[in-house]
Design a protein around this motif. Structure first.
Motif, PDB file in Angstrom:
ATOM      1  N   ALA A 174       1.243  -0.829   0.154  1.00  0.00           N
ATOM      2  CA  ALA A 174      -0.279  -0.178  -0.213  1.00  0.00           C
ATOM      3  C   ALA A 174       1.022   1.420  -0.412  1.00  0.00           C
ATOM      4  N   THR A 175       1.710   1.096   0.994  1.00  0.00           N
ATOM      5  CA  THR A 175       2.850   2.700   0.856  1.00  0.00           C
ATOM      6  C   THR A 175       3.542   2.258  -0.462  1.00  0.00           C
ATOM      7  N   LEU A 176       4.329   1.299  -1.183  1.00  0.00           N
ATOM      8  CA  LEU A 176       4.791   1.120  -2.233  1.00  0.00           C
ATOM      9  C   LEU A 176       3.922   1.865  -3.381  1.00  0.00           C
ATOM     10  N   THR A 177       2.430   1.739  -3.341  1.00  0.00           N
ATOM     11  CA  THR A 177       1.319   2.250  -4.125  1.00  0.00           C
ATOM     12  C   THR A 177       1.161   3.450  -4.267  1.00  0.00           C
ATOM     13  N   CYS A 178       1.098   4.317  -2.727  1.00  0.00           N
ATOM     14  CA  CYS A 178       0.800   5.414  -2.677  1.00  0.00           C
ATOM     15  C   CYS A 178       2.386   6.507  -3.160  1.00  0.00           C
ATOM     16  N   GLU A 179       3.580   5.636  -2.729  1.00  0.00           N
ATOM     17  CA  GLU A 179       4.265   6.750  -3.243  1.00  0.00           C
ATOM     18  C   GLU A 179       4.734   6.249  -4.768  1.00  0.00           C
ATOM     19  N   LEU A 180       4.404   5.452  -5.490  1.00  0.00           N
ATOM     20  CA  LEU A 180       4.311   5.795  -7.090  1.00  0.00           C
ATOM     21  C   LEU A 180       3.633   6.076  -7.512  1.00  0.00           C
ATOM     22  N   ARG A 181       2.190   6.230  -7.434  1.00  0.00           N
ATOM     23  CA  ARG A 181       1.068   6.832  -7.391  1.00  0.00           C
ATOM     24  C   ARG A 181       1.836   8.859  -7.380  1.00  0.00           C
ATOM     25  N   ARG A 182       2.189   8.863  -6.715  1.00  0.00           N
ATOM     26  CA  ARG A 182       2.890  10.389  -6.536  1.00  0.00           C
ATOM     27  C   ARG A 182       4.074  10.561  -7.316  1.00  0.00           C
TER      28      ARG A 182
END
Length: 167
Positions: A109-117
């Motif tokens: 979930a954290t990776l998803t947020c970071e890559l989305r950003r």
């Protein structure tokens, strides 16, 4: 350390393969000794894995998320936490691969947020875009089949993140 035990029908995650279902246990000969294994079947595929009953944690086998886990997963997806991925491609690729292989839903979930950003700020190189899609897919598998409102909110966030990604 307590040993996890699984029953037939339990939803489990076997990183990096994703969600499976324990279809039972079986005995298999290994190095001249018969050992017990969980048989894990992966829906919509003919794939099957055998995980030692005596040490499932050695393979990363864990119980799949439940509706009770959804509020925390949702909060991890809503609150952008800095992952501090390395800017250098090789180091970043190693770190992203570690997270994907671990199968930890909260790190995913954290990776998803970071890559989305990153995607919103400057776009993603092809391998990062593939990792982004893989992280979303692994999280979607965890949420699939859970019927509560929080799980639906998680799915909507994942759908939104996916649609923002250039094809």
């Amino acid at each position: 350390m307590s040993r996890a035990t699984f029953r037939t029908g339990d939803r489990v995650v076997l990183p990096p393969y994703g969600i499976g279902v324990v279809s039972g246990t079986c005995q298999r000969p290994v190095a001249g000794e018969t050992q017990s294994y969980y048989q894990v079947d992966f829906p919509n595929t003919s794939s099957r894995a055998f995980v030692p009953v005596s040490a499932p944690q050695g393979t990363g086998l864990r119980a799949a998320l439940t509706t009770g886990d959804m509020p925390y997963l949702l909060s991890r997806l809503q609150v952008s936490q800095e992952l501090n991925l390395p800017r250098q491609w090789g180091a970043r690729h190693r770190r992203v691969t570690e997270i994907l292989v671990s199968g930890d839903p909260y790190e995913l979930a954290t990776l998803t947020c970071e890559l989305r950003r990153w995607n919103m700020e400057r776009g993603l190189p092809d391998l990062d875009r593939q990792a982004f899609r893989r992280a979303i897919h692994l999280l979607e598998q965890e949420v699939c089949g859970l019927e509560d409102q929080c799980a639906q909110d998680v799915q909507q966030l994942l759908d939104h993140a996916w649609k923002e990604t250039p094809q």
